[in-house]
Write an enzyme that holds these catalytic residues in place. Structure first.
Site: not given
Ligand code: APR
Length: 252
Positions: A108, A125, A133, A136, A193, A195, A219, A237
């Protein structure tokens, strides 16, 4: 049945293990910010104001239309500036205090872990609160909401970009080195949290497992990692992490 009763056996077993080890790593994704009101990327409602991250979080999109990309990031910065860390973020602060060696790796860019009080945070990330910039290379924190569009470098007048890792870009080598070290030494790794589809972060848990770490996933939904986890805690979470820290405190 309430969540505590539902997860009781797993919470007890995982907290017993956490009580016995020295080195714990946590990996978080957008899911831990969801209960702070920040949309995830791929879940329901995961569109960021009708844009897919893959369409805008890329160097090509920025070169093609820097104003649109900045409008999108400025909108996200505004949303995040109004968000607060929740009980799940605060539980990770408590866990850091209870574990001898703790590393929090986050995908995040919202900075909510630091705002909650987490100290050892690796932002793989980058940060939406930093700008870089394009001329520079100067990086600095910029928390203005809203931002003047298009933002310019104070040093050279060059066009600024968000200091985040876009699709197709590599992670900061220093941060990645610290991540590798933490994963190699981890005895327990919590995956919260995410995917688990965006590399290389999606492989972090497998690297830790190869070094002998036990894996736990928090999750509401299953992910590609679920089948290789030693502990699976289905839930949000903000619900599960406080229960885990409470169980660990009872073990102490
Ligand atoms: N608590 C825990 N997990 C949760 C909750 C919650 N309240 N709500 C949703 N989730 C889970 C979903 O089930 C899913 O598995 O959080 C996950 C979110 O997945 P993504 O939206 O794909 O986010 P993330 O895995 O962080 O994406 C990775 O992709 O877009 C790029 O750079 C961006 O850092 C990001 C990366």
């Amino acid at each position: 049945m309430d969540k505590k009763a539902e997860l009781h056996p797993v919470l007890v077993n995982l907290s017993r293990l956490l009580q016995q080890v020295e080195r714990v790593v946590v990996l978080t994704g957008a899911g831990i910010s969801h209960e702070s009101g920040i949309p995830t990327f791929r879940g329901p409602g995961g569109l960021w104001r009708n844009f897919r991250p893959e369409d805008l979080a890329t160097p090509q999109a920025f070169a093609r239309d820097p104003h649109l990309v900045w409008e999108w990031y400025d909108w996200r910065r505004g949303l995040i500036s109004r968000a607060e860390p929740h009980a799940g973020h605060r539980a990770l602060v408590r866990l850091e205090e209870m574990v001898p060696e703790f590393t929090l790796i986050t995908q995040n860019v919202d900075g909510l872990h630091a705002r909650a009080g987490s100290r050892r945070v690796l932002e793989v990330h980058g940060s939406i609160w930093e700008v870089r910039c394009t001329a520079c290379g100067l990086v600095r924190e910029d928390r203005r909401v809203p931002l003047p569009l298009l933002p310019r470098c104070q040093a050279c007048g060059g066009l600024l970009r968000p200091n985040v890792v876009w699709f197709g870009e590599s992670l900061d080598s220093g941060v990645l080195e610290a991540v590798h070290l933490a994963l190699k030494q981890a005895q327990v790794m919590l995956v919260v949290g995410t995917s688990a589809v965006v590399q290389p972060a999606a492989s972090f848990a497998l690297w830790a497992r190869q070094s002998g770490a036990k894996l736990a996933e928090i999750n509401p939904d299953p992910t590609p990692l679920t089948s290789v986890c030693d502990f699976v805690l289905p839930g949000k979470a903000g619900e599960v992490l406080p229960l885990l820290v409470e169980a660990l405190a009872e073990e102490a």
